[in-house]
Design an enzyme around this catalytic site. Structure first.
Site, PDB file in Angstrom:
ATOM      1  N   ALA A   1     -30.636  -9.886  16.343  1.00  0.00           N
ATOM      2  CA  ALA A   1     -29.653  -8.830  16.615  1.00  0.00           C
ATOM      3  C   ALA A   1     -29.527  -8.445  18.084  1.00  0.00           C
ATOM      4  CB  ALA A   1     -30.024  -7.578  15.800  1.00  0.00           C
ATOM      5  N   SER A   2     -30.272  -9.089  18.962  1.00  0.00           N
ATOM      6  CA  SER A   2     -30.303  -8.610  20.347  1.00  0.00           C
ATOM      7  C   SER A   2     -29.109  -9.064  21.183  1.00  0.00           C
ATOM      8  CB  SER A   2     -31.605  -9.052  21.029  1.00  0.00           C
ATOM      9  OG  SER A   2     -31.721 -10.466  21.036  1.00  0.00           O
ATOM     10  N   VAL A   3     -28.542 -10.221  20.853  1.00  0.00           N
ATOM     11  CA  VAL A   3     -27.443 -10.762  21.670  1.00  0.00           C
ATOM     12  C   VAL A   3     -26.431 -11.472  20.782  1.00  0.00           C
ATOM     13  CG1 VAL A   3     -28.846 -11.069  23.761  1.00  0.00           C
ATOM     14  CG2 VAL A   3     -28.720 -12.915  22.076  1.00  0.00           C
ATOM     15  N   GLY A   4     -25.322 -11.863  21.383  1.00  0.00           N
ATOM     16  CA  GLY A   4     -24.349 -12.736  20.738  1.00  0.00           C
ATOM     17  C   GLY A   4     -23.807 -12.254  19.420  1.00  0.00           C
TER      18      GLY A   4
ATOM     19  N   SER B   1     -37.633  -9.483  20.895  1.00  0.00           N
ATOM     20  CA  SER B   1     -37.626  -8.448  21.917  1.00  0.00           C
ATOM     21  C   SER B   1     -36.535  -7.443  21.566  1.00  0.00           C
ATOM     22  CB  SER B   1     -37.349  -9.056  23.301  1.00  0.00           C
ATOM     23  OG  SER B   1     -37.220  -8.051  24.270  1.00  0.00           O
TER      24      SER B   1
ATOM     25  N   LEU C   1     -39.744 -14.002  13.776  1.00  0.00           N
ATOM     26  CA  LEU C   1     -39.397 -14.578  12.476  1.00  0.00           C
ATOM     27  C   LEU C   1     -40.126 -15.881  12.174  1.00  0.00           C
ATOM     28  CD1 LEU C   1     -35.560 -13.893  12.480  1.00  0.00           C
ATOM     29  CD2 LEU C   1     -37.279 -12.724  11.095  1.00  0.00           C
TER      30      LEU C   1
ATOM     31  N   ASN D   1     -28.889 -14.178  10.598  1.00  0.00           N
ATOM     32  CA  ASN D   1     -28.157 -14.661  11.761  1.00  0.00           C
ATOM     33  C   ASN D   1     -29.035 -15.421  12.751  1.00  0.00           C
ATOM     34  OD1 ASN D   1     -25.988 -14.558  13.982  1.00  0.00           O
ATOM     35  ND2 ASN D   1     -27.678 -13.373  14.883  1.00  0.00           N
TER      36      ASN D   1
ATOM     37  N   TYR E   1     -31.254 -30.198  15.126  1.00  0.00           N
ATOM     38  CA  TYR E   1     -30.687 -28.860  14.873  1.00  0.00           C
ATOM     39  C   TYR E   1     -29.662 -28.928  13.745  1.00  0.00           C
ATOM     40  CZ  TYR E   1     -27.486 -24.943  15.512  1.00  0.00           C
ATOM     41  OH  TYR E   1     -26.663 -23.862  15.298  1.00  0.00           O
TER      42      TYR E   1
ATOM     43  N   LYS F   1     -29.131 -26.877   9.944  1.00  0.00           N
ATOM     44  CA  LYS F   1     -27.926 -26.185   9.496  1.00  0.00           C
ATOM     45  C   LYS F   1     -27.392 -26.780   8.188  1.00  0.00           C
ATOM     46  CE  LYS F   1     -27.740 -22.911  12.392  1.00  0.00           C
ATOM     47  NZ  LYS F   1     -27.878 -21.528  11.904  1.00  0.00           N
TER      48      LYS F   1
END
Length: 250
Positions: A14-17, A39, A66, A92, A161, A165
């Site tokens: 939740a910190s960015v983007g 953070s 996480l 997310n 990656y 997904k």
């Protein structure tokens, strides 16, 4: 979104983007939002911004790695103690590391699996159990996936990656089937945007910022707010509607 006012959402990464955009949107719609990240400095600033803006909801920052299951379990326990439990889960958090299949480091592959697949699954399990023990039958679990979960990009840097997904695609469908078999009305949604202009690519190519900038180039990319709007659309849909969403870049 009226029925979600005052209810609890957990948003990972939740910190960015995209995560920050989703958090802001949900708080604006009156939800109690627990925003977690490794953070929380930026989440604390966002919480203050939401308060100054007079949004009807609240944002509660929570520090959580996480990749450590114990920290996830402790987070859900803390939410239960302070807010009864989770009604909406937005999975997310995710990361990509440039580790090709032929030469990549095993440790980096494990990191991507731990965050993109295992953490998502643990959060999903714990959110479902939280809903079930409180007889919440209208909850919603939303996985923020990507088009990389539906086609393999021709770039060795992101092949592993992409496999994580693809796993999210399978996990979301498996979750939908298990919820149906359990006669539950909790919904499962997979949102798969195309290229979104965030810090994501700059983190992927942190040692090569020129390559990161070239990835976006002169493309008309999606913005984090576009994905946040898709989350709100899914949450706002009638209870009998199951939303599985793709948002390709035009």
């Amino acid at each position: 979104m009226e029925r979600w006012k005052g209810r609890v959402a957990l948003v990972s990464g939740a910190s960015v983007g995209i995560g920050a955009a989703v958090v802001k949107e949900l708080v604006q719609h009156g939800m109690k939002v627990v925003g977690c990240a490794r953070s929380v400095d930026k989440i604390e600033k966002l919480a203050a911004e939401c308060a100054r803006s007079g949004f009807s909801g609240t944002l509660i920052p929570y520090k959580c790695d996480l990749s450590v299951e114990e920290e996830i379990i402790n987070m859900f326990s803390a939410i239960k103690s302070s807010h009864q439990g989770v009604d909406v889960l937005i999975n997310n958090a995710g990361l990509a590391l440039p580790e090709p299949l032929l030469t990549g480091r095993t440790s980096s592959w494990r990191t991507m699996i731990d965050v993109n697949v295992i953490a998502l699954s643990v959060c999903t399990r714990e959110a479902y159990q939280s809903m079930k023990e409180r007889n919440v039958d209208d909850g919603h679990i939303i996985n923020v996936n990507g088009m990389s979960g539906h086609r393999v990009v021709h770039s060795a840097d992101v092949h592993f990656y992409c496999s994580t997904k693809y796993a999210v695609t399978a996990l979301t469908e498996g979750l939908r089937q298990e919820l149906r078999d359990a006669k539950s009305h909790i919904r499962a949604t997979c949102i798969s945007p195309g290229l979104v202009e965030t810090e994501f690519v700059y983190r992927l190519y942190r040692e090569n910022p020129e390559k990161a900038a070239a990835t976006y180039g002169d493309k008309k990319c999606l913005q984090a707010g576009d994905v946040a709007s898709a989350v709100v659309y899914a949450l706002s849909s009638p209870p009998h509607v199951q939303v599985i969403m793709f948002i390709p870049v035009l």
